[in-house]
Design an enzyme around this catalytic site. Structure first.
Site, PDB file in Angstrom:
ATOM      1  CG  HIS A  57     -20.467   4.434  -4.012  1.00 35.06           C
ATOM      2  ND1 HIS A  57     -20.997   4.733  -2.775  1.00 35.06           N
ATOM      3  CD2 HIS A  57     -20.489   5.594  -4.702  1.00 35.06           C
ATOM      4  CE1 HIS A  57     -21.311   6.019  -2.731  1.00 35.06           C
ATOM      5  NE2 HIS A  57     -21.010   6.567  -3.891  1.00 35.06           N
ATOM      6  CG  HIS A  59     -23.161   8.899  -7.933  1.00 36.01           C
ATOM      7  ND1 HIS A  59     -24.128   9.395  -7.082  1.00 36.01           N
ATOM      8  CD2 HIS A  59     -22.118   8.554  -7.150  1.00 36.01           C
ATOM      9  CE1 HIS A  59     -23.680   9.356  -5.837  1.00 36.01           C
ATOM     10  NE2 HIS A  59     -22.459   8.853  -5.846  1.00 36.01           N
ATOM     11  CD  GLN A 152     -25.337  14.894  -4.594  1.00 34.84           C
ATOM     12  OE1 GLN A 152     -24.983  14.094  -5.445  1.00 34.84           O
ATOM     13  NE2 GLN A 152     -24.588  15.177  -3.541  1.00 34.84           N
ATOM     14  CG  HIS A 210     -22.883   9.344  -0.591  1.00 35.55           C
ATOM     15  ND1 HIS A 210     -23.802   8.497  -1.152  1.00 35.55           N
ATOM     16  CD2 HIS A 210     -22.047   9.741  -1.591  1.00 35.55           C
ATOM     17  CE1 HIS A 210     -23.533   8.397  -2.453  1.00 35.55           C
ATOM     18  NE2 HIS A 210     -22.479   9.139  -2.739  1.00 35.55           N
ATOM     19  CD  GLU A 213     -17.639  12.040  -1.100  1.00 35.43           C
ATOM     20  OE1 GLU A 213     -18.878  11.941  -1.116  1.00 35.43           O
ATOM     21  OE2 GLU A 213     -16.929  11.995  -2.123  1.00 35.43           O
ATOM     22  CG  ASP A 309     -18.155   8.094  -6.098  1.00 34.94           C
ATOM     23  OD1 ASP A 309     -19.403   8.100  -6.111  1.00 34.94           O
ATOM     24  OD2 ASP A 309     -17.493   8.904  -5.427  1.00 34.94           O
ATOM     25  CD1 TRP A 315     -18.660  15.577  -6.943  1.00 33.04           C
ATOM     26  CD2 TRP A 315     -20.151  14.702  -8.380  1.00 33.04           C
ATOM     27  NE1 TRP A 315     -19.925  16.002  -6.577  1.00 33.04           N
ATOM     28  CE2 TRP A 315     -20.852  15.472  -7.438  1.00 33.04           C
ATOM     29  CE3 TRP A 315     -20.870  14.060  -9.395  1.00 33.04           C
ATOM     30  CZ2 TRP A 315     -22.236  15.628  -7.450  1.00 33.04           C
ATOM     31  CZ3 TRP A 315     -22.256  14.214  -9.430  1.00 33.04           C
ATOM     32  CH2 TRP A 315     -22.921  14.978  -8.462  1.00 33.04           C
TER      33      TRP A 315
END
Ligand code: FE2
Length: 424
Positions: A57, A59, A152, A210, A213, A309, A315
């Site tokens: 996982h 991005h 997203q 996702h 979360e 991630d 983030w």
């Protein structure tokens, strides 16, 4: 005459003193005292040789963008999504490609040779999709990049997102993504899961959403995802990522939920570095940890991988592509301190995500691809403890990265002049 032999390796299953013979990019022998010669031999006595790290996982479209256009002040998921929204109009394809390739360099140096990356499709230009499809081809000789079409801003909430997601799949993106907890209502979230699972079923694709979360104990999209996976016969092809609401759920409800996930063949992907920092931000004290229930799912027989991630993006301000750091954090947050549990943490960044991604020829047995990492550690637990140096990273039988052993030189009265961390 073989191409390469690694002499006297330790393997993750506990075997020691094993020679690994490699020819034409494949493992052709795994045995002690291999009576063969090779063009090159490497003495790896007592070092752990493993199949590469796998990140289930990530991005890659946002990686290494930290500080652009500003830093996340609240540290929450929602400010991160807003910040990404501010950055999106300024993105260029060249900048995404450059940052992604730089990250892949870091990954290779850390023995991370397979990554599943989500790619945002909520931009009508699909700039990031084009960029990462280009990167997928560029890195193919040394890294397997699998892409997830990720809406997203919500596939229903964001205008045009479903059409863009379909277009991304038509362009060659591998996996169907989603974000039901970010849709406007629970009902819309459930509807998004249904539509996306049906799309995956029609096209014979995998699903990675996702899911939940959130710190909301009533966010239950993983239940819907499991239901749809079971209804549509998607067993073994579906993963729920994050699943952080499960941390806050009622125990009785979880005792019903986990068997449903097991029955539906749904895997889980926890992201310990990110969720220990993003979740619990609205708590005073005690603060919730926010990682999903990893040991409980493993005990139920549900595959659980750990993902990185984010690395240096809206983030998360840290990270280095080191999956041992990810597993180390997962071990601590999940209190997974037994010998078995520590081994499971190592598996969560190697063999388990390899299964979730459906990687072909992964492993250290005869017939597997000769993609290997030699670690400066005797076994998986020591590798975790030391975040061991990747002495050699091997792809298709070729050494593609090397790191010097981690050794401290000491000047202490009455003590040895140098101490290898491996002996620590
Ligand atoms: Fe994510």
């Amino acid at each position: 005459m073989l191409d390469l032999i690694l002499r006297r390796a330790n393997l993750t299953d506990g075997r020691t003193g094993v020679d690994i013979g490699i020819q034409h990019g494949r493992i052709v022998a795994v045995e002690a005292g291999l009576a063969a010669t090779a063009a090159a031999e490497v003495d790896v006595t007592g070092q752990l040789v493993t199949a590469p790290f796998v990140d289930a996982h990530f991005h890659m479209d946002s990686t290494l963008s930290y500080g652009l256009p500003r830093v996340n002040q609240s540290g929450t998921l929602l400010e991160g999504i807003a910040l990404w929204g501010e950055l999106k109009p300024q993105l260029t394809q060249d900048a995404i490609v450059e940052r992604a390739l730089a990250y892949c360099d870091w990954a290779v140096g850390k023995g991370l040779l397979a990554i599943r990356s989500h790619v945002d499709v909520c931009d009508p230009r699909l700039l990031a999709v084009e960029a990462l499809l280009h990167v997928r081809e560029r890195v193919k000789p040394y890294l397997d990049l699998q892409l997830v079409a990720f809406p997203q801003d919500g596939v229903l909430r964001s205008r045009g997102a479903m059409a863009q997601l379909v277009r991304a799949l038509d362009m060659g993106v591998d996996v169907v993504g989603g974000i039901p907890h970010f849709e406007r209502t629970m009902a819309d979230g459930a509807e998004s899961v249904r539509l996306l699972c049906e799309l995956a079923a029609e096209r014979g694709l995998r699903v990675d959403m996702h899911c939940d979360e959130s710190d909301d104990p009533l966010s239950r999209h993983i239940e819907t995802l499991s239901y749809q996976a079971q209804r549509l016969g998607l067993q073994g092809r579906v993963a729920g990522s994050h699943l952080t609401s499960m941390h806050s759920m009622d125990n009785y409800y979880v005792s019903k939920l986990l068997p449903l996930m097991k029955e539906a063949g749904v895997a889980a992907i926890a992201n310990p570095l990110i969720n220990i920092t993003l979740q619990g931000r609205h708590d005073t004290y005690p603060k919730r940890r926010g990682m999903t229930r990893v040991p409980e799912m493993l005990a139920m027989g549900i595959p659980v991988a750990f993902g990185h991630d984010c690395v240096m993006d809206p983030w998360y301000s840290l990270g280095s592509g080191d999956m041992l750091e990810v597993a180390h954090m997962g071990l601590h947050v999940g209190q997974m301190t037994s010998q078995l549990a520590m081994r499971q943490c190592f598996d969560a960044v190697t063999s388990t995500p390899a299964g979730i991604l459906g990687l072909d020829g992964y492993g250290t047995e005869v017939g597997c691809k000769a993609d290997l990492v030699v670690l400066q550690a005797r076994d998986p637990v020591e590798a975790l403890r030391l975040r061991a140096a990747r002495l050699y990273v091997i792809r298709a039988g070729q050494v593609i990265a090397q790191t010097a052993p981690n050794v401290a030189s000491l000047s202490l009265p009455g003590r040895p002049a140098s101490v290898s961390y491996q002996l620590g």
